[in-house]
Scaffold this motif. Structure first.
Motif, PDB file in Angstrom:
ATOM      1  N   THR A   2      -0.516 -15.543   1.342  1.00  0.00           N
ATOM      2  CA  THR A   2      -1.784 -14.879   1.129  1.00  0.00           C
ATOM      3  C   THR A   2      -1.630 -13.369   1.204  1.00  0.00           C
ATOM      4  O   THR A   2      -0.583 -12.855   1.547  1.00  0.00           O
ATOM      5  CB  THR A   2      -2.746 -15.320   2.222  1.00  0.00           C
ATOM      6  OG1 THR A   2      -2.123 -15.042   3.463  1.00  0.00           O
ATOM      7  CG2 THR A   2      -3.006 -16.794   2.122  1.00  0.00           C
ATOM      8  N   THR A   3      -2.697 -12.666   0.919  1.00  0.00           N
ATOM      9  CA  THR A   3      -2.597 -11.214   0.863  1.00  0.00           C
ATOM     10  C   THR A   3      -3.506 -10.525   1.862  1.00  0.00           C
ATOM     11  O   THR A   3      -3.740  -9.344   1.767  1.00  0.00           O
ATOM     12  CB  THR A   3      -2.968 -10.703  -0.536  1.00  0.00           C
ATOM     13  OG1 THR A   3      -4.246 -11.241  -0.852  1.00  0.00           O
ATOM     14  CG2 THR A   3      -1.972 -11.111  -1.562  1.00  0.00           C
ATOM     15  N   THR A   4      -4.023 -11.260   2.833  1.00  0.00           N
ATOM     16  CA  THR A   4      -4.887 -10.641   3.834  1.00  0.00           C
ATOM     17  C   THR A   4      -4.186  -9.436   4.449  1.00  0.00           C
ATOM     18  O   THR A   4      -3.026  -9.518   4.802  1.00  0.00           O
ATOM     19  CB  THR A   4      -5.201 -11.649   4.951  1.00  0.00           C
ATOM     20  OG1 THR A   4      -5.726 -12.799   4.335  1.00  0.00           O
ATOM     21  CG2 THR A   4      -6.208 -11.090   5.910  1.00  0.00           C
ATOM     22  N   GLY A   5      -4.907  -8.328   4.598  1.00  0.00           N
ATOM     23  CA  GLY A   5      -4.297  -7.149   5.191  1.00  0.00           C
ATOM     24  C   GLY A   5      -3.349  -6.491   4.220  1.00  0.00           C
ATOM     25  O   GLY A   5      -2.228  -6.165   4.556  1.00  0.00           O
ATOM     26  N   SER A   6      -3.785  -6.332   3.012  1.00  0.00           N
ATOM     27  CA  SER A   6      -2.904  -5.837   1.964  1.00  0.00           C
ATOM     28  C   SER A   6      -2.387  -4.440   2.294  1.00  0.00           C
ATOM     29  O   SER A   6      -2.921  -3.748   3.139  1.00  0.00           O
ATOM     30  CB  SER A   6      -3.644  -5.825   0.648  1.00  0.00           C
ATOM     31  OG  SER A   6      -4.797  -5.055   0.784  1.00  0.00           O
ATOM     32  N   GLU A   7      -1.382  -4.068   1.628  1.00  0.00           N
ATOM     33  CA  GLU A   7      -0.663  -2.835   1.952  1.00  0.00           C
ATOM     34  C   GLU A   7      -1.561  -1.611   1.894  1.00  0.00           C
ATOM     35  O   GLU A   7      -2.415  -1.462   1.044  1.00  0.00           O
ATOM     36  CB  GLU A   7       0.462  -2.614   0.938  1.00  0.00           C
ATOM     37  CG  GLU A   7       1.467  -3.700   0.939  1.00  0.00           C
ATOM     38  CD  GLU A   7       2.097  -3.893   2.282  1.00  0.00           C
ATOM     39  OE1 GLU A   7       2.352  -5.035   2.617  1.00  0.00           O
ATOM     40  OE2 GLU A   7       2.296  -2.902   2.990  1.00  0.00           O
ATOM     41  N   GLN A   8      -1.295  -0.704   2.823  1.00  0.00           N
ATOM     42  CA  GLN A   8      -1.911   0.597   2.710  1.00  0.00           C
ATOM     43  C   GLN A   8      -0.894   1.472   2.015  1.00  0.00           C
ATOM     44  O   GLN A   8       0.289   1.336   2.220  1.00  0.00           O
ATOM     45  CB  GLN A   8      -2.209   1.134   4.096  1.00  0.00           C
ATOM     46  CG  GLN A   8      -3.233   0.264   4.796  1.00  0.00           C
ATOM     47  CD  GLN A   8      -3.269   0.519   6.279  1.00  0.00           C
ATOM     48  OE1 GLN A   8      -2.653   1.444   6.746  1.00  0.00           O
ATOM     49  NE2 GLN A   8      -3.979  -0.311   6.982  1.00  0.00           N
ATOM     50  N   GLU A  18       7.174   1.082   3.463  1.00  0.00           N
ATOM     51  CA  GLU A  18       6.417  -0.008   4.055  1.00  0.00           C
ATOM     52  C   GLU A  18       6.967  -1.329   3.592  1.00  0.00           C
ATOM     53  O   GLU A  18       7.695  -1.422   2.627  1.00  0.00           O
ATOM     54  CB  GLU A  18       4.945   0.102   3.650  1.00  0.00           C
ATOM     55  CG  GLU A  18       4.271   1.218   4.384  1.00  0.00           C
ATOM     56  CD  GLU A  18       2.841   1.358   3.933  1.00  0.00           C
ATOM     57  OE1 GLU A  18       2.194   0.332   3.722  1.00  0.00           O
ATOM     58  OE2 GLU A  18       2.411   2.497   3.783  1.00  0.00           O
ATOM     59  N   MET A  19       6.558  -2.342   4.309  1.00  0.00           N
ATOM     60  CA  MET A  19       6.976  -3.673   3.955  1.00  0.00           C
ATOM     61  C   MET A  19       6.591  -3.964   2.516  1.00  0.00           C
ATOM     62  O   MET A  19       5.496  -3.680   2.084  1.00  0.00           O
ATOM     63  CB  MET A  19       6.249  -4.632   4.861  1.00  0.00           C
ATOM     64  CG  MET A  19       6.546  -6.046   4.560  1.00  0.00           C
ATOM     65  SD  MET A  19       6.001  -7.035   5.915  1.00  0.00           S
ATOM     66  CE  MET A  19       7.499  -7.215   6.777  1.00  0.00           C
ATOM     67  N   LYS A 244     -14.559  -8.120   5.704  1.00  0.00           N
ATOM     68  CA  LYS A 244     -13.733  -7.721   4.565  1.00  0.00           C
ATOM     69  C   LYS A 244     -13.500  -8.916   3.666  1.00  0.00           C
ATOM     70  O   LYS A 244     -13.118  -9.989   4.132  1.00  0.00           O
ATOM     71  CB  LYS A 244     -12.376  -7.181   5.041  1.00  0.00           C
ATOM     72  CG  LYS A 244     -12.321  -5.682   5.153  1.00  0.00           C
ATOM     73  CD  LYS A 244     -10.886  -5.177   5.030  1.00  0.00           C
ATOM     74  CE  LYS A 244     -10.872  -3.669   5.078  1.00  0.00           C
ATOM     75  NZ  LYS A 244     -10.099  -3.118   6.179  1.00  0.00           N
TER      76      LYS A 244
END
Ligand SMILES: C[S@@+](CC[C@H](N)C(=O)[O-])C[C@H]1O[C@@H](n2cnc3c(N)ncnc32)[C@H](O)[C@@H]1O
Ligand code: SF4
Ligand code: SF4
Lengths: 397, 94
Positions: A2-8, A18-19, A244
């Motif tokens: 999943t993509t919850t908390g997608s990259e900043q 970043e990861m 969100k």
């Protein structure tokens, strides 16, 4: 995944790396370990991305073997651990695995249907150091949820979503959307608001495993998507600062493929219940895979030297049109599994891409979905539920 | 930037679900959050380290940093970092 908390994007105080970033001097490390602890599961979601032949995959790794996998991956720099399956709570040693993983310094994510959870367990996970829980729902109403899940689970899930929050976690809900539930998107979001959820992921069904088998019954229609997207955006605005909402557009309706796994053998490592190491959770079904096992080889050997992990690394394996396309550094030519399932050749461009000579296969699949959707219920192909009986019947044993 | 979120008396804390740690493989401090990681530069690392270790006011935090770094004049930098970290949802003000 999943993509919850997608990259900043590049943030103050961050060094930019970043990861998931694939910068020039990126040293390839398995940053993400997805541990599919078991294929046992009390639910039977027909959209499940697990392999069709899961019932034949026996001999689960022991507690010690999993801990050994965690240690090796951690030593190579992995920071994120996804505990998934099947239903990870079906493992009796789940608390011990969480505790060990957390002690090793992993950020531990539990991905669960909530079946097998209770309030005291949620608290015990917290005490063991679990960082994050995501609870998946099948739909917003009891009837449809239970129909899609193939069992009576809805009320319990509601209780568990609340228990997770009571244990001090943000409430993170995941709804996998498809033709049979996407028209309920308002009800889904209202349910999430009523539960006081913090994050809601409206994840579109990806067509792997059981979902691929049921694709004609699951692919949403274009007009359904347009409606859902408009509603999701309206709720996003209304819920700003409160809840969100992540809304993912299905790739079948796009002209460019997703950057699958951020590139093959680049940051993701999946280990399946029997110890097979894969560059993504669907790769077991590709032809010519050697399927290295953590029981025989170290994670480092598998990651650095195995044919499977090197096969589609970088860009040299590509064929036209990807080979000479500027966008290859961004999307890596899309998903190898999707290329194989649709074209028969895993080295082709992902047919989702408008530049692919095989793009018509996507359009035809959408058309078949539309034809199925138009049929009266009794004539439509039945959904095939993910359970051991169907697995054995379809795949033999 | 909008209204400042921090003054000398506010207490910055890590946002729910965020974890701070030293990452040997990256040779730097990082912030971990669901499905992601931010590598921190040394200055950000020193500030967030103190925020994650104990609850204290921004005033106390700055005093501690000054003591550790030879009385350097770092007030503005700390405030600027805190505001930006807040905008990124890494920290909250208590
Ligand atoms: C395979 S499940 C395993 C964990 C647990 N049984 C559950 O369902 O939450 C992992 C995650 O993938 C999601 N998922 C399952 N099949 C999917 C598919 N075909 N496309 C996208 N997401 C899917 C689930 O909702 C869940 O969030
Ligand atoms: S998606 Fe459904 S069937 Fe598949 S593992 Fe999760 S709960 Fe079980
Ligand atoms: S041709 Fe290949 S690399 Fe270019 S956009 Fe399409 S999938 Fe991506």
């Amino acid at each position: 995944m999943t993509t919850t908390g997608s990259e900043q994007n590049k943030a103050p105080g961050s060094t930019g790396g970043e990861m998931g970033m694939n910068s020039q001097n990126h040293i390839r490390q398995p940053l993400w370990l997805l541990a599919e602890l078991t294929y046992a599961c009390p639910l039977q979601c027909p959209y499940c991305s697990n392999p069709m032949d899961f019932a034949n995959i026996k001999s689960e790794l022991t507690t010690e073997e999993w801990i050994n996998v965690f240690k090796q991956a951690r030593a190579m720099g992995a920071t994120q651990l996804g505990l998934s399956g099947g239903e990870p709570l079906a493992r009796p040693d789940i608390i011990e695995l969480i505790r060990e993983a957390r002690n090793l310094g992993f950020y531990t994510n539990l991905i669960t249907s909530g079946i097998g959870l209770d309030a005291s367990k949620a608290q015990a996970f917290k005490d063991a150091g679990l960082d994050h829980i995501q609870v998946s729902f099948q739909a917003s109403s009891e009837d449809l949820n239970n129909l899609i899940a193939g069992t009576d689970a809805f009320q319990h899930k509601i209780e568990m979503a609340k228990a997770v929050k009571a244990a001090g976690y943000p409430m993170v809900l995941c709804f996998v959307t498809h033709r049979q539930n996407i028209d309920q998107i308002e009800e889904i979001l209202d349910l999430a608001i009523n539960l006081d959820a913090d994050y809601v992921e409206l994840a579109t069904t990806q067509y792997y495993g059981w979902a691929m088998h049921n694709r004609d019954q699951l692919l949403p229609l274009k007009e359904q998507l347009e409606r859902a997207e408009a509603i999701a955006h309206r709720y996003q605005e209304e819920q700003k600062g409160n809840m969100k909402i992540y809304y993912v557009v299905p790739d079948y309706y796009e002209e460019r493929p997703k950057a699958c796994m951020n590139g093959w053998g680049n940051v993701f490592l999946t280990v399946t219940p029997d110890g097979t190491a894969l560059p993504c959770h669907a790769a077991r079904d590709l032809p010519g895979m050697e399927l290295p096992n953590v029981r025989d080889l170290s994670i480092r050997e598998i990651w650095e030297d195995s044919n499977d992990f090197n096969r589609f690394r970088g860009f040299d394996w590509m064929k036209e049109p990807c080979r000479s396309c500027d966008e290859r550094f961004k999307d890596f030519g899309g998903c190898r599994c999707q290329a194989y399932m649709l074209t028969g050749d895993p080295a082709m461009a992902d047919p989702v891409c408008g530049k692919s000579p095989d793009h018509h296969l996507i359009l035809e699949a959408i058309e078949r979905g539309r034809e199925e959707a138009a049929k009266p219920a009794q004539e439509a192909k039945p959904l095939v539920f993910r359970n051991p009986k169907n697995s054995k019947e379809i795949c033999g044993s | 930037m909008t209204e400042p979120k921090f003054n000398a008396d506010s207490v910055p804390v890590l946002a729910l679900g965020y974890r701070f740690q030293w990452e040997p493989a990256q040779d730097c401090y990082v912030l971990l959050y669901p499905e992601g990681m931010v590598k921190l530069n040394p200055a950000a690392g020193e500030i967030l380290k103190r925020i994650s270790e104990k609850k204290q006011t921004v005033g106390e935090l700055i005093a501690e940093l000054k003591a550790a770094f030879n009385g350097a004049d770092l007030d503005d930098d700390v405030y600027q970092f805190l505001e930006e970290a807040h905008d990124n949802d890494w920290i909250r003000a208590e």
